[in-house]
Design an enzyme around this catalytic site. Structure first.
Site, mmCIF file in Angstrom:
data_model
loop_
_atom_site.group_PDB
_atom_site.id
_atom_site.type_symbol
_atom_site.label_atom_id
_atom_site.label_comp_id
_atom_site.label_asym_id
_atom_site.label_seq_id
_atom_site.Cartn_x
_atom_site.Cartn_y
_atom_site.Cartn_z
ATOM 1 N N CYS A 1 -12.949 57.153 96.018
ATOM 2 C CA CYS A 1 -12.197 55.713 96.722
ATOM 3 C C CYS A 1 -11.236 56.123 97.530
ATOM 4 O O CYS A 1 -10.473 56.775 97.531
ATOM 5 C CB CYS A 1 -11.519 54.992 95.395
ATOM 6 S SG CYS A 1 -12.413 54.618 93.862
ATOM 7 N N ARG B 1 -15.154 59.868 102.390
ATOM 8 C CA ARG B 1 -14.774 60.161 101.030
ATOM 9 C C ARG B 1 -15.703 59.973 99.951
ATOM 10 O O ARG B 1 -15.799 60.384 98.809
ATOM 11 C CB ARG B 1 -13.427 59.720 100.722
ATOM 12 C CG ARG B 1 -12.326 59.942 101.479
ATOM 13 C CD ARG B 1 -11.212 59.045 101.449
ATOM 14 N NE ARG B 1 -10.485 59.225 100.172
ATOM 15 C CZ ARG B 1 -9.575 59.950 99.668
ATOM 16 N NH1 ARG B 1 -9.099 60.696 100.694
ATOM 17 N NH2 ARG B 1 -9.251 60.036 98.399
ATOM 18 N N TRP C 1 -15.690 54.263 94.782
ATOM 19 C CA TRP C 1 -16.740 55.461 94.150
ATOM 20 C C TRP C 1 -16.757 55.047 92.784
ATOM 21 O O TRP C 1 -15.899 55.245 91.801
ATOM 22 C CB TRP C 1 -16.451 56.677 94.570
ATOM 23 C CG TRP C 1 -17.495 57.630 94.364
ATOM 24 C CD1 TRP C 1 -18.485 57.963 95.093
ATOM 25 C CD2 TRP C 1 -17.551 58.484 93.182
ATOM 26 N NE1 TRP C 1 -19.232 59.042 94.618
ATOM 27 C CE2 TRP C 1 -18.651 59.247 93.489
ATOM 28 C CE3 TRP C 1 -16.841 58.535 92.066
ATOM 29 C CZ2 TRP C 1 -19.060 60.373 92.421
ATOM 30 C CZ3 TRP C 1 -17.334 59.651 91.043
ATOM 31 C CH2 TRP C 1 -18.472 60.430 91.353
ATOM 32 N N ASN D 1 -7.460 53.571 93.325
ATOM 33 C CA ASN D 1 -8.265 55.126 93.226
ATOM 34 C C ASN D 1 -7.644 55.894 92.111
ATOM 35 O O ASN D 1 -6.356 55.984 91.761
ATOM 36 C CB ASN D 1 -7.781 56.000 94.714
ATOM 37 C CG ASN D 1 -8.545 57.111 94.595
ATOM 38 O OD1 ASN D 1 -9.158 57.451 93.798
ATOM 39 N ND2 ASN D 1 -8.093 57.938 95.711
ATOM 40 N N GLY D 2 -8.346 56.448 91.162
ATOM 41 C CA GLY D 2 -8.229 57.042 90.009
ATOM 42 C C GLY D 2 -8.703 56.522 88.780
ATOM 43 O O GLY D 2 -9.746 55.920 88.862
ATOM 44 N N GLU E 1 -24.146 79.270 98.309
ATOM 45 C CA GLU E 1 -23.537 78.472 99.266
ATOM 46 C C GLU E 1 -24.657 77.682 100.231
ATOM 47 O O GLU E 1 -24.894 76.761 100.281
ATOM 48 C CB GLU E 1 -22.370 79.012 100.298
ATOM 49 C CG GLU E 1 -21.929 77.909 101.319
ATOM 50 C CD GLU E 1 -21.257 76.834 100.719
ATOM 51 O OE1 GLU E 1 -20.924 76.689 99.638
ATOM 52 O OE2 GLU E 1 -20.977 75.850 101.708
ATOM 53 N N LYS F 1 -25.609 73.930 100.056
ATOM 54 C CA LYS F 1 -25.950 73.092 101.432
ATOM 55 C C LYS F 1 -27.068 72.280 101.591
ATOM 56 O O LYS F 1 -27.244 71.160 101.871
ATOM 57 C CB LYS F 1 -25.621 73.848 102.592
ATOM 58 C CG LYS F 1 -24.265 74.439 102.948
ATOM 59 C CD LYS F 1 -23.399 73.230 103.460
ATOM 60 C CE LYS F 1 -22.582 72.706 102.650
ATOM 61 N NZ LYS F 1 -21.673 73.441 101.607
ATOM 62 N N GLU G 1 -27.655 69.481 98.333
ATOM 63 C CA GLU G 1 -26.581 68.280 98.313
ATOM 64 C C GLU G 1 -26.970 67.259 99.478
ATOM 65 O O GLU G 1 -26.665 66.201 99.448
ATOM 66 C CB GLU G 1 -25.066 68.715 98.271
ATOM 67 C CG GLU G 1 -24.604 69.607 99.643
ATOM 68 C CD GLU G 1 -23.283 69.827 99.741
ATOM 69 O OE1 GLU G 1 -22.489 69.031 98.942
ATOM 70 O OE2 GLU G 1 -22.698 70.881 100.315
ATOM 71 N N HIS H 1 -35.702 87.738 85.178
ATOM 72 C CA HIS H 1 -35.535 87.457 83.773
ATOM 73 C C HIS H 1 -36.177 85.976 83.596
ATOM 74 O O HIS H 1 -35.317 85.223 82.534
ATOM 75 C CB HIS H 1 -34.192 87.752 83.587
ATOM 76 C CG HIS H 1 -34.077 89.302 83.825
ATOM 77 N ND1 HIS H 1 -34.543 90.425 83.023
ATOM 78 C CD2 HIS H 1 -33.446 89.978 84.692
ATOM 79 C CE1 HIS H 1 -34.156 91.388 83.104
ATOM 80 N NE2 HIS H 1 -33.522 91.237 84.538
ATOM 81 N N LYS I 1 -16.171 63.104 99.199
ATOM 82 C CA LYS I 1 -15.720 64.209 99.782
ATOM 83 C C LYS I 1 -14.465 64.734 99.078
ATOM 84 O O LYS I 1 -14.219 65.951 98.888
ATOM 85 C CB LYS I 1 -15.042 63.629 101.182
ATOM 86 C CG LYS I 1 -14.645 64.838 101.906
ATOM 87 C CD LYS I 1 -15.313 65.871 102.450
ATOM 88 C CE LYS I 1 -14.683 67.112 103.146
ATOM 89 N NZ LYS I 1 -15.650 68.018 103.236
HETATM 90 C C1 F6R Z 1 -19.891 71.149 99.107
HETATM 91 C C2 F6R Z 1 -18.538 70.582 98.963
HETATM 92 C C3 F6R Z 1 -17.999 70.739 97.569
HETATM 93 C C4 F6R Z 1 -16.534 71.041 97.772
HETATM 94 C C5 F6R Z 1 -15.930 70.713 96.357
HETATM 95 C C6 F6R Z 1 -14.412 71.308 96.361
HETATM 96 O O1 F6R Z 1 -20.399 70.981 100.284
HETATM 97 O O2 F6R Z 1 -17.813 70.276 99.904
HETATM 98 O O3 F6R Z 1 -18.537 71.432 96.648
HETATM 99 O O4 F6R Z 1 -16.333 72.429 98.141
HETATM 100 O O5 F6R Z 1 -15.995 69.379 95.974
HETATM 101 O O6 F6R Z 1 -13.540 70.438 97.187
HETATM 102 P P1 F6R Z 1 -12.102 70.713 97.839
HETATM 103 O O7 F6R Z 1 -12.337 72.237 98.613
HETATM 104 O O8 F6R Z 1 -11.584 69.774 98.571
HETATM 105 O O9 F6R Z 1 -11.373 71.159 96.495
#
Ligand code: F6R
Length: 608
Positions: A2, A27, A75, A101-102, A481, A485, A488, A504, A603
């Site tokens: 949010c 976000r 959100w 937010n929360g 990673e 990428k 997601e 395995h 985000k």
């Molecule tokens: C993936 C991504 C997330 C963040 C995770 C942690 O592309 O961005 O997996 O890495 O949500 O977020 P932060 O770094 O803000 O604690």
């Protein structure tokens, strides 16, 4: 997650609020709304879906007169995304409007009590409880009602509140959810993060836990949870407003990938002095470093993946044992922490709820904490004993790229610093590490310039069902990673496997044509991973290999090869990840996905 904005000033509030919400779109959200005091009463307009639905509903804000208001992107946590559950929420008399937010953890208990007192609820949200509870306590003094609510609610909250009988004030309060206030020449603002106010001001106040901000047109005053006035100093933000704009790129993600050479340079160069690693932002002395028995790296998602790479680097260079934990697991498993251990917290946003909770747990146990954080002044940055910033600037795309690359640099620098303090690395080795690190920005640029080739390859996989990533050691961390990428943003199922582990169980999923991306940058593991490539290849896999320049014999066992420039084995992640980021990006673009705002993702994950 949010996003909150609030404005009081000379301009019409609704367009300012919509513009702020646009900056917070990254976000993650599924509905949006604004409340504006129109001179007589508070008007609320809200709608499920993208912000443009709300913009159409309000004619870009034009049909909501008034110069004081609050706005929100939601959100969904409690109740599905729909118009009713969208914020702002009213009390029954429509005299108090709230954005939140929360999560209010005891909302059901409070709701039951309020219902017994005749309060009628319209939504399924936890937030509506706050609007009615404020009403319950309100006797004409907003501050008093707010402090009573703060004593009553449990959980996390950042709130923006309007009272129709105080039409010259916006109230804001926070606990464990981010919120800042900014003073501009034409008014005052609140927002979940600085990107939403940069256009108006770069001088912001970080509202601390359990503090209240009262915004008037010409001033902002602050109070503690008992309603007593407190003084706060504003901080100047160096990020310029353009940093949060797309600047001609099709997506923020592409722009941010292209910013990686700069990000790496900016994070690295202030910490290199006369061919030595000097981390001025870290207070730890050589004696402190020598005492470290174990490092616990704690983070989520991609930040966690940098930790998986870093384990190899700290252990290899500095011979300090490292545990890497996902924050949501660490915080609930009663971890064993020794008094000489170091807890290393990694976070782009500095607000991730689980990571913040893990930091607090470590601090409660009296363990030294060091945080690698991107957002200046964020909760983790403020609460950790020490903070080392990644100088990546605002990262808007939900999928991290440049902050991830900057986090890796911080790990490398810390590892060199630790190894040096322990006498395990001499000046010559340090200088050779530095030389390799300083080459990384140009090498990353070279890889980015190869994007057309990767785009063509990616276009073949827009209809793929499953894609696997394999590697050993640091290559396994890179695979994790690369896989994240891709999945997601493209919604293609993908898994990363330690190459030796595939047989395995998971190898049974490999069928004719399945793409297996193999990362092979660790020379001492080269032959071992090549054996695993042969195993999948003989089961019909199409093999993409990402390997170091010079390893041309890999072409005998792979179908498609991407070469990355030579660097020290500890630093290969910084290079090998670039083609994998581009691959995920172009598959998602080819599928027509909303690359910057993937479905269901946020985000800044400010709830656990
Ligand atoms: C993936 C991504 C997330 C963040 C995770 C942690 O592309 O961005 O997996 O890495 O949500 O977020 P932060 O770094 O803000 O604690």
């Amino acid at each position: 997650m949010c996003g909150i904005v609030g404005y009081i000033g000379d301009e019409q509030a609704a367009p300012v609020l919509l513009d702020g919400l646009e900056k917070l779109e990254y976000r993650g959200y599924d509905s949006a709304g604004i409340a504006v005091f129109d001179g007589k009463q508070i008007q609320i307009k809200k709608a499920k879906g993208r912000l443009k639905v709300l913009e159409e509903l309000t004619h870009d804000g034009a049909n909501m007169p008034g110069s004081i208001g609050i706005g929100h992107t939601r959100w969904a946590t409690h109740g599905e995304p729909n118009d009713t559950n969208a914020h702002p929420h009213f009390n029954s008399k429509k005299t108090i409007a709230v954005v939140h937010n929360g999560i209010i953890e005891n909302y059901l208990k409070i709701r039951k009590k309020l219902e017994k007192n005749g309060y009628k609820f319209l939504s399924e949200t936890d937030t509506e409880v706050v609007a009615h509870l404020l009403d319950y306590y309100y006797n004409g003094n907003p501050l008093e009602a707010i402090t009573k609510v703060m004593h009553r609610v449990e959980g996390s909250y950042a709130l923006g509140v309007l009272f129709s009988d105080h039409p010259d004030k916006v109230y804001a309060v926070r606990k464990d959810s981010p919120l800042i206030a900014g003073k501009a020449t034409d008014g005052s603002l609140i927002a979940s993060d600085v990107t939403a106010v940069l256009k108006h001001t770069r001088d912001v106040y970080y509202i601390d836990n359990q503090e209240i901000a009262c915004l008037a047109k010409d001033s902002i005053s602050f109070f503690n949870v008992d309603g007593e006035p407190i003084t706060k100093e504003s901080k100047h933000i160096d990020w310029d407003a353009n940093a949060a704009e797309k600047g001609g790129y099709e997506h923020f993600m592409l722009k941010e990938m292209y910013e990686q050479p700069k990000t790496v340079r900016d994070t690295l160069s202030p910490r290199i002095k006369d061919n030595h690693v000097v981390i001025e932002d870290m207070k730890m002395t050589d004696a402190d470093i020598k005492k470290i028995d174990r490092i616990h790296i704690i983070a989520c998602g991609s930040a966690y993946h940098t930790g998986v790479t870093a384990k190899y680097v700290y252990e290899g260079m500095a011979r300090i044992p490292v545990d890497v934990d996902v924050a949501s697991e660490f915080r609930y498993r009663d971890p064993i922490l020794g008094k000489n251990d170091l807890v290393l917290i990694i976070s782009q946003s500095g607000e991730t709820a689980d990571t913040l909770a893990a930091l607090r747990l470590a601090k409660e146990r009296g363990i030294r904490t060091l945080a690698i954080v991107n957002v200046v002044g964020s909760s983790i940055a403020r609460e950790a004993d020490e903070v080392m910033y990644t100088w990546a600037g605002p990262e808007i795309a939900v999928a991290t790229t440049k902050a991830y690359s900057a986090q890796l640099i911080c790990h490398y620098l810390l590892a060199i610093r630790f190894a040096k303090a322990k006498g395990l690395v001499d000046d010559a080795t340090e200088a050779s590490y530095i030389k390799d690190l300083e080459k990384l920005p140009d090498q990353i640029e070279l890889l980015l310039n190869n994007k057309e080739r990767i785009q063509k390859f990616a276009n073949r996989y827009v209809t793929a069902k499953d894609i696997f990533f394999i590697g050993r050691g640091i290559d396994y961390a890179i695979s994790m990673e690369g896989s994240l990428k891709l999945k997601e943003i493209s919604y293609i199922h993908s898994e990363a496997y330690a190459a030796g582990e595939l047989k395995h169980g998971t190898i049974s999923l490999v069928e004719e044509g399945t793409l297996v991306a193999s990362v092979v940058t660790q020379e001492e593991l080269y032959k071992k991973t090549v054996s695993n490539i042969v195993e999948v290849k003989s089961r019909g896999a199409f093999v993409l290999a990402v390997t170091n320049e010079g390893n041309t014999d890999i072409e005998k066992v792979s179908d498609y090869v991407i070469y990355v420039p030579q660097t020290n084995q500890y630093f290969t992640n910084s290079l090998a990840i670039i083609p994998l980021q581009l691959f995920g990006y172009y598959v998602a673009v080819g599928k027509g996905c909303d690359v910057d705002k993937p479905r269901n993702l946020a985000k800044s994950v400010t709830v656990e």
